[in-house]
Design a protein around this motif. Structure first.
Motif, short mmCIF file in Angstrom:
data_model
loop_
_atom_site.label_atom_id
_atom_site.label_comp_id
_atom_site.label_asym_id
_atom_site.label_seq_id
_atom_site.Cartn_x
_atom_site.Cartn_y
_atom_site.Cartn_z
N GLU A 222 0.87 -1.17 0.00
CA GLU A 222 0.00 0.00 0.00
C GLU A 222 0.91 1.22 0.00
O GLU A 222 1.87 1.28 0.78
CB GLU A 222 -0.89 0.02 1.24
CG GLU A 222 -1.92 -1.10 1.25
CD GLU A 222 -2.79 -1.07 2.49
OE1 GLU A 222 -3.50 -0.07 2.67
OE2 GLU A 222 -2.72 -2.02 3.27
N PRO A 223 0.62 2.20 -0.85
CA PRO A 223 1.46 3.40 -0.92
C PRO A 223 1.63 4.04 0.46
O PRO A 223 0.66 4.20 1.20
CB PRO A 223 0.70 4.32 -1.87
CG PRO A 223 -0.13 3.40 -2.70
CD PRO A 223 -0.50 2.25 -1.79
N GLY A 224 2.86 4.35 0.80
CA GLY A 224 3.17 5.02 2.04
C GLY A 224 3.25 4.13 3.27
O GLY A 224 3.60 4.60 4.34
N ARG A 225 2.93 2.87 3.13
CA ARG A 225 2.98 1.96 4.27
C ARG A 225 4.29 1.18 4.26
O ARG A 225 4.71 0.69 3.23
CB ARG A 225 1.81 0.99 4.22
CG ARG A 225 1.75 0.09 5.43
CD ARG A 225 0.46 -0.67 5.50
NE ARG A 225 0.55 -1.64 6.59
CZ ARG A 225 -0.24 -2.68 6.72
NH1 ARG A 225 -1.20 -2.87 5.84
NH2 ARG A 225 -0.09 -3.51 7.71
N ARG A 226 4.92 1.10 5.43
CA ARG A 226 6.16 0.32 5.57
C ARG A 226 5.84 -1.01 6.20
O ARG A 226 5.00 -1.09 7.08
CB ARG A 226 7.17 1.07 6.42
CG ARG A 226 7.69 2.31 5.76
CD ARG A 226 8.67 3.00 6.69
NE ARG A 226 9.17 4.19 6.07
CZ ARG A 226 10.41 4.32 5.63
NH1 ARG A 226 11.28 3.35 5.78
NH2 ARG A 226 10.81 5.44 5.07
#
Length: 77
Positions: free
Chosen positions: A14-18
């Protein structure tokens, strides 16, 4: 990505999730897929899979990529 354009490398996220582990996004997807089928009959599960395939195919849109994915999916069956 191979020569024809289908990405066969790990690509979930998911974009922005680490994520702490590289496989976690794949596990998250699998869990969501199983949840999608919860409480459905076998026939409803088949219908849900067909709808999901068509939605994702429409999102991809590139017929050459879709043909390649179908060929790979059929291998060894």
């Amino acid at each position: 990505m191979n020569a024809m354009g289908l990405n066969l490398n790990l690509n979930f996220g998911e974009p922005g999730r680490r994520y702490a582990r590289a496989y976690t996004p794949g596990d998250d997807f699998y869990e969501a897929l199983i949840e999608m089928h919860r409480d459905l009959s076998d026939e409803q599960s088949v219908q849900a899979n067909a709808r999901l395939i068509l939605l994702l195919a429409n999102h991809i849109g590139d017929l050459s990529v879709l043909r390649e994915a179908m060929a790979i999916a059929r291998q060894d069956l």
